[in-house]
Design a protein around this motif. Structure first.
Motif, PDB file in Angstrom:
ATOM      1  N   VAL A 123       0.902  -1.341   0.031  1.00 44.88           N
ATOM      2  CA  VAL A 123      -0.109   0.048   0.111  1.00 44.88           C
ATOM      3  C   VAL A 123       0.860   1.206   0.087  1.00 44.88           C
ATOM      4  N   GLY A 124       2.071   1.024   0.117  1.00 50.36           N
ATOM      5  CA  GLY A 124       3.034   2.329   0.185  1.00 50.36           C
ATOM      6  C   GLY A 124       3.360   2.939   1.398  1.00 50.36           C
ATOM      7  N   PHE A 125       2.743   2.590   2.396  1.00 47.07           N
ATOM      8  CA  PHE A 125       3.076   2.937   3.914  1.00 47.07           C
ATOM      9  C   PHE A 125       3.157   1.832   4.713  1.00 47.07           C
ATOM     10  N   ASP A 126       3.487   2.096   5.728  1.00 48.91           N
ATOM     11  CA  ASP A 126       3.784   1.137   7.014  1.00 48.91           C
ATOM     12  C   ASP A 126       3.010   1.514   8.100  1.00 48.91           C
ATOM     13  N   VAL A 127       2.712   0.544   8.940  1.00 48.10           N
ATOM     14  CA  VAL A 127       1.963   0.978  10.213  1.00 48.10           C
ATOM     15  C   VAL A 127       2.444  -0.049  11.427  1.00 48.10           C
ATOM     16  N   THR A 128       2.864   0.752  12.388  1.00 47.27           N
ATOM     17  CA  THR A 128       3.396   0.108  13.584  1.00 47.27           C
ATOM     18  C   THR A 128       2.612   0.523  14.686  1.00 47.27           C
TER      19      THR A 128
END
Length: 238
Positions: A157-162
């Motif tokens: 999706v082009g971004f990361d989530v932490t």
């Protein structure tokens, strides 16, 4: 009290193309990484991040067998002391590489404030690009349990989530101004990050279980005890 913060830090790039974060070299059976953001999977969620006005960087060395050592340094904020986070561990893939596990230990050191030094043990699982981890650390007067998740969305999706949640238990309750005391508390943070035109963008939401006068006893991972939103833009040095 709720606090909203928008912080932008743009640092001119040097030596390498814009947007590059990691300088990587293979030396025989060893892989060396020099980076201005943490590169080690589980340790990445556990080292103390630098703030917008701080210098930070780290070195990571991995052997083909899966053993690794590394160190991450950040001065956090200008008014806070230098912190050095050193780690060692073992990472092993399973099957076709879609699964894996990792075990390690991490030492938090403040050369000017040795009473704040602590040792952490951590472990994690890699599942189809996502990482799930946990850590336990102790120091004089308190213990900390941390859960960490990286959803690994960047390729899709082009971004990361932490996401990170920590629970703190204090050996000696800390008194607060309303006459009460605090012996345990928790904090959390959610981070969204993506590269854009050579700039690393990071949006974070953080908070804790303490409010009002109880915040005087806060000593967790977040910069602020109260709920905070932060937008940070940085340009890598290499």
């Amino acid at each position: 009290m709720h606090r909203t913060l928008f912080i932008a830090a743009c640092i001119a790039g040097m030596a390498m193309p814009a947007g590059a974060q990691v300088m990587q070299r293979q030396l025989g059976d060893f892989e060396l990484k020099l980076a201005n953001s943490p590169t080690r999977s589980m340790a990445q969620g556990l080292v103390q991040p630098g703030q917008a006005n701080s210098a930070q960087g780290g070195l990571d060395v991995t052997h083909d067998s899966g053993w690794y050592v590394g160190s991450w340094t950040s001065n956090l904020e200008q008014e806070k002391p230098l912190e050095i986070d050193s780690y060692a561990g073992f990472k092993h893939p399973l099957g076709n590489g879609k699964l894996g596990y990792e075990l390690g230990t991490l030492r938090y050191t403040r050369p000017d404030q040795p009473d704040f030094d602590s040792q952490a043990l951590y472990g994690g699982l890699s599942v189809f690009g996502s990482r799930l981890g946990a850590a336990y650390s102790s120091q004089n007067g308190r213990s900390t349990t941390t859960l960490f998740t990286d959803l690994g969305l960047q390729p899709d999706v082009g971004f990361d989530v932490t996401f990170k949640y920590s629970s703190y238990n204090l050996a000696a309750p800390v008194g607060v101004s309303n006459g009460g005391s605090v012996s345990e508390f928790g904090d959390w943070s959610v981070n969204l990050s993506r590269p854009l035109l050579g700039i690393d963008l990071n949006f974070s939401y953080s908070g804790s279980s303490l409010t009002g006068s109880d915040c005087s006893a806060y000593s967790g991972h977040n910069t602020y005890c109260d709920t905070a939103f932060m937008l940070k833009a940085s340009r890598p040095f290499f």
